[in-house]
Design a protein around this motif. Structure first.
Motif, PDB file in Angstrom:
ATOM      1  N   VAL A   1      34.913  53.379 -20.354  1.00 41.37           N
ATOM      2  CA  VAL A   1      35.045  51.961 -20.695  1.00 41.37           C
ATOM      3  C   VAL A   1      35.989  51.254 -19.729  1.00 41.37           C
ATOM      4  N   TRP A   2      36.949  52.009 -19.154  1.00 44.67           N
ATOM      5  CA  TRP A   2      37.825  51.409 -18.136  1.00 44.67           C
ATOM      6  C   TRP A   2      37.000  50.898 -16.969  1.00 44.67           C
ATOM      7  N   CYS A   3      36.055  51.713 -16.521  1.00 46.90           N
ATOM      8  CA  CYS A   3      35.217  51.308 -15.394  1.00 46.90           C
ATOM      9  C   CYS A   3      34.351  50.106 -15.750  1.00 46.90           C
ATOM     10  N   GLY A   4      33.842  50.089 -16.953  1.00 49.13           N
ATOM     11  CA  GLY A   4      32.893  49.063 -17.325  1.00 49.13           C
ATOM     12  C   GLY A   4      33.489  47.698 -17.591  1.00 49.13           C
ATOM     13  N   TYR A   5      34.777  47.649 -17.949  1.00 48.90           N
ATOM     14  CA  TYR A   5      35.326  46.373 -18.395  1.00 48.90           C
ATOM     15  C   TYR A   5      36.584  45.926 -17.652  1.00 48.90           C
ATOM     16  N   THR A   6      37.367  46.829 -17.102  1.00 52.78           N
ATOM     17  CA  THR A   6      38.654  46.412 -16.539  1.00 52.78           C
ATOM     18  C   THR A   6      38.923  46.899 -15.123  1.00 52.78           C
ATOM     19  N   CYS A   7      38.129  47.798 -14.586  1.00 48.21           N
ATOM     20  CA  CYS A   7      38.378  48.288 -13.231  1.00 48.21           C
ATOM     21  C   CYS A   7      38.283  47.129 -12.228  1.00 48.21           C
ATOM     22  N   PRO A   8      39.239  46.992 -11.299  1.00 45.90           N
ATOM     23  CA  PRO A   8      39.175  45.905 -10.318  1.00 45.90           C
ATOM     24  C   PRO A   8      37.872  45.871  -9.539  1.00 45.90           C
ATOM     25  N   GLN A   9      37.326  47.044  -9.213  1.00 52.08           N
ATOM     26  CA  GLN A   9      36.054  47.063  -8.486  1.00 52.08           C
ATOM     27  C   GLN A   9      34.953  46.424  -9.324  1.00 52.08           C
ATOM     28  N   THR A  10      34.926  46.720 -10.619  1.00 53.45           N
ATOM     29  CA  THR A  10      33.929  46.120 -11.510  1.00 53.45           C
ATOM     30  C   THR A  10      34.158  44.621 -11.647  1.00 53.45           C
ATOM     31  N   VAL A  11      35.407  44.217 -11.829  1.00 53.62           N
ATOM     32  CA  VAL A  11      35.734  42.805 -12.037  1.00 53.62           C
ATOM     33  C   VAL A  11      35.299  41.966 -10.844  1.00 53.62           C
ATOM     34  N   TRP A  12      35.698  42.378  -9.631  1.00 58.30           N
ATOM     35  CA  TRP A  12      35.350  41.592  -8.443  1.00 58.30           C
ATOM     36  C   TRP A  12      33.853  41.677  -8.140  1.00 58.30           C
ATOM     37  N   THR A  13      33.238  42.825  -8.396  1.00 58.42           N
ATOM     38  CA  THR A  13      31.801  42.947  -8.152  1.00 58.42           C
ATOM     39  C   THR A  13      31.015  42.001  -9.051  1.00 58.42           C
ATOM     40  N   PHE A  14      31.392  41.904 -10.316  1.00 55.18           N
ATOM     41  CA  PHE A  14      30.692  41.002 -11.224  1.00 55.18           C
ATOM     42  C   PHE A  14      30.907  39.542 -10.829  1.00 55.18           C
ATOM     43  N   ILE A  15      32.073  39.220 -10.301  1.00 47.61           N
ATOM     44  CA  ILE A  15      32.307  37.851  -9.819  1.00 47.61           C
ATOM     45  C   ILE A  15      31.391  37.551  -8.634  1.00 47.61           C
ATOM     46  N   PHE A  16      31.314  38.496  -7.694  1.00 45.05           N
ATOM     47  CA  PHE A  16      30.448  38.296  -6.527  1.00 45.05           C
ATOM     48  C   PHE A  16      28.984  38.217  -6.950  1.00 45.05           C
ATOM     49  N   MET A  17      28.590  39.032  -7.927  1.00 43.13           N
ATOM     50  CA  MET A  17      27.212  38.987  -8.410  1.00 43.13           C
ATOM     51  C   MET A  17      26.907  37.651  -9.084  1.00 43.13           C
ATOM     52  N   TRP A  18      27.890  37.126  -9.814  1.00 45.28           N
ATOM     53  CA  TRP A  18      27.697  35.827 -10.475  1.00 45.28           C
ATOM     54  C   TRP A  18      27.477  34.732  -9.431  1.00 45.28           C
ATOM     55  N   VAL A  19      28.272  34.762  -8.355  1.00 53.07           N
ATOM     56  CA  VAL A  19      28.097  33.784  -7.271  1.00 53.07           C
ATOM     57  C   VAL A  19      26.711  33.929  -6.654  1.00 53.07           C
ATOM     58  N   GLU A  20      26.282  35.163  -6.432  1.00 53.43           N
ATOM     59  CA  GLU A  20      24.974  35.424  -5.841  1.00 53.43           C
ATOM     60  C   GLU A  20      23.847  34.879  -6.713  1.00 53.43           C
ATOM     61  N   GLU A  21      23.955  35.064  -8.013  1.00 55.27           N
ATOM     62  CA  GLU A  21      22.919  34.572  -8.927  1.00 55.27           C
ATOM     63  C   GLU A  21      22.874  33.049  -8.971  1.00 55.27           C
ATOM     64  N   ARG A  22      24.060  32.417  -8.905  1.00 58.03           N
ATOM     65  CA  ARG A  22      24.087  30.952  -8.949  1.00 58.03           C
ATOM     66  C   ARG A  22      23.469  30.335  -7.698  1.00 58.03           C
ATOM     67  N   ILE A  23      23.601  31.002  -6.559  1.00 59.35           N
ATOM     68  CA  ILE A  23      23.109  30.426  -5.302  1.00 59.35           C
ATOM     69  C   ILE A  23      21.683  30.864  -4.985  1.00 59.35           C
TER      70      ILE A  23
ATOM     71  N   ARG B   1      16.873  37.675 -10.340  1.00 58.07           N
ATOM     72  CA  ARG B   1      16.584  38.935  -9.646  1.00 58.07           C
ATOM     73  C   ARG B   1      15.312  38.819  -8.817  1.00 58.07           C
ATOM     74  N   ASN B   2      14.236  38.320  -9.397  1.00 63.98           N
ATOM     75  CA  ASN B   2      12.970  38.206  -8.666  1.00 63.98           C
ATOM     76  C   ASN B   2      13.089  37.244  -7.486  1.00 63.98           C
ATOM     77  N   LYS B   3      13.814  36.153  -7.685  1.00 63.95           N
ATOM     78  CA  LYS B   3      13.988  35.192  -6.593  1.00 63.95           C
ATOM     79  C   LYS B   3      14.799  35.797  -5.448  1.00 63.95           C
ATOM     80  N   ARG B   4      15.800  36.599  -5.775  1.00 64.96           N
ATOM     81  CA  ARG B   4      16.609  37.231  -4.726  1.00 64.96           C
ATOM     82  C   ARG B   4      15.781  38.245  -3.948  1.00 64.96           C
ATOM     83  N   MET B   5      14.962  39.010  -4.651  1.00 66.63           N
ATOM     84  CA  MET B   5      14.096  39.973  -3.978  1.00 66.63           C
ATOM     85  C   MET B   5      13.098  39.246  -3.065  1.00 66.63           C
ATOM     86  N   LYS B   6      12.543  38.172  -3.561  1.00 67.32           N
ATOM     87  CA  LYS B   6      11.584  37.399  -2.772  1.00 67.32           C
ATOM     88  C   LYS B   6      12.261  36.761  -1.563  1.00 67.32           C
ATOM     89  N   LEU B   7      13.497  36.285  -1.760  1.00 63.89           N
ATOM     90  CA  LEU B   7      14.229  35.656  -0.657  1.00 63.89           C
ATOM     91  C   LEU B   7      14.531  36.662   0.442  1.00 63.89           C
TER      92      LEU B   7
END
Length: 476
Positions: A118-140, A144-150
């Protein structure tokens, strides 16, 4: 009496099924295949969002908060001072740091034996920053299908614009991360001014750039590769797992055999299990595994697959929980135990260390005094015929404000201090005060007598220091 173990030699070429087979090369490290994570909402994702905002808020805000002009958290390496939540620690307090690290380690072990990663899934810095970067990627770039197509689309102005915007925002987040991290060692207000006016030293630029690049690469490009190949926790976690550890698991007894069917059709009508083989659990997994294959070390316990599966089950009018937090014993129909010898052991060590740290902090005096005798001479007689000893008093002020101390001594009748009895010690200073003490000859009954020095603060009445030393005189 001796016994022999029978050995049978097997020749692979003698097996008819192997005659037409070619040797296969197994790669120990497979080249990375980009994972397109599908966005999902649900109970566990909401928990993660709360923890993410709390952790990121603390990380980026604490560096700006000050208490009486002192940063809330500041590791002043040149001065060898560590300011934490209004308290100042010094290298002599290193034992406290060691104790806190032990608490963190056994806390992680204790939680892992109970609830897996659960540490990895909710509080690990790698998880936290990765989810932030993924959120930015999804907004822009979109879903998932649009990113694959792009990514499959040829280079175009739209593709360049989206990719450039995404990486620009990633770099800004990485820059803010690097600045904030260095700001815990170099006051952030001074750091930003010095950096942009080119007044900072070279090491400040180096470390800001280092953590900026590390964040950008780890959270933007490498992502799950850090968890799979760089993180040691992924490798030794299995040592702490047992059949009673609660982890994200797929229930094969209920889900198998898999198969698609129309909405509202009961599994028993088509001879299938509850799993409709939609693949949603795989599409939302940030490490790209299929949880239906069983427990795997790549699983970080993020529970995204639980949220995705529950949504599908609700749409099919099936009970949720096909994928859930459960234990191996529960999946086999056995009773699961929360407390067991391993958890008791980790918990006992954890509570002991927490108690020791609390006791040490509660009894810690924010100051220290030592008395060092002048070893150049044992004693001397002054003009009054009294016996003198020379000392050097070392007084450390570990509070946040200057302290003025009044020095006194006792232990022998008629003992007195001939030098200054008042000294002001600045915050964080370790002041040396030459001190001369004398006593009348009649007061000495032994060659070596015990005396005590006292330092009472006029600034803080609760701050009283004392130390023991020896007074040397002639043999009577």
């Amino acid at each position: 009496m001796s016994s022999e173990i029978p050995v049978k030699q097997i020749d692979p070429s003698s097996d008819p099924s192997n005659k037409n087979k070619k040797a296969e090369t197994v790669e120990l490290y497979a080249s990375r295949k980009k994972i397109y994570v599908k966005e999902v909402k649900g109970f566990f994702q909401r928990i993660r969002n709360v923890s993410l905002m709390a952790l990121m808020g603390m990380y980026f805000l604490f560096v700006w908060i000050t208490i009486d002009g002192q940063p809330l958290i500041h590791f002043d390496l040149p001065a060898r001072e560590f300011h934490l939540y209004g308290a100042t620690f010094y290298p002599k307090d290193f034992i406290l740091l060691s104790g806190m690290l032990i608490i963190c380690a056994f806390g992680l072990f204790f939680i892992t034996t109970l609830f897996g990663r659960v540490w990895c899934g909710y509080t690990c810095p790698q998880t936290v920053w990765t989810f932030i970067f993924m959120w930015v990627e999804e907004r822009i770039e979109g879903s998932r299908n649009k990113r694959m197509k792009l990514d499959r689309a040829p280079t175009s102005s739209e593709k360049l614009l989206k990719k450039s915007a995404k990486h620009a925002i990633w770099l800004l987040i990485a820059l803010a991360t690097g600045l904030t991290f260095v700001g815990y060692f170099y006051p952030i207000r001074e750091l930003i001014v010095d950096l942009f006016t080119l007044q900072a030293n070279g090491w400040a630029y180096f470390w800001v750039a280092f953590f900026m690049v590390a964040t950008y690469l780890n959270a933007g490009w490498m992502r799950e590769q850090v968890c799979l190949y760089m993180c040691p926790y992924a490798r030794f976690q299995s040592v702490m797992f047992d059949p009673n550890t609660r982890v994200v698991s797929y229930d094969p007894n209920r889900g198998e055999p898999r198969g698609s069917r129309k909405k509202g059709v009961a599994p028993s009508e088509v001879g299938l299990g509850d799993c409709i083989d939609c693949g949603q659990c795989v599409q939302v997994c940030p490490t790209g595994i299929d949880i239906r294959d069983g427990l795997q070390y790549e699983c970080i316990g993020c529970a995204l697959c639980i949220d995705a599966c529950d949504q599908v089950m609700e749409k099919m009018n099936y009970p949720t929980g096909l994928i859930r937090y459960t234990t191996e014993n529960e999946l086999e129909g056995k009773t699961s135990k929360l407390l067991r010898p391993r958890t008791f052991g980790y918990g006992a060590v954890l509570l002991t260390m927490i108690g020791a740290i609390i006791f040490t902090l509660a009894t810690r005096v924010p100051g220290q005094m030592d008395a060092l005798r002048d070893r150049g001479s044992l004693y001397s007689f002054n003009g009054e015929g009294r016996i003198e000893n020379s000392y050097t008093l070392k007084i450390a002020n570990m509070t946040e404000v200057p302290q003025t101390f009044t020095i006194s001594v006792n232990g022998l009748e008629g003992i007195r201090i001939l030098t200054s009895t008042q000294v002001t010690v600045q915050s964080g200073e370790n002041r040396s005060l030459p001190t001369v003490v004398d006593v009348p000859p009649d007061a000495i009954s032994e060659t070596n007598s015990k005396i005590r020095f006292f330092a009472k603060s006029q600034t803080d009445s609760s701050l009283n220091l004392e130390t023991e030393s020896r007074f040397v005189g002639p043999t009577r």
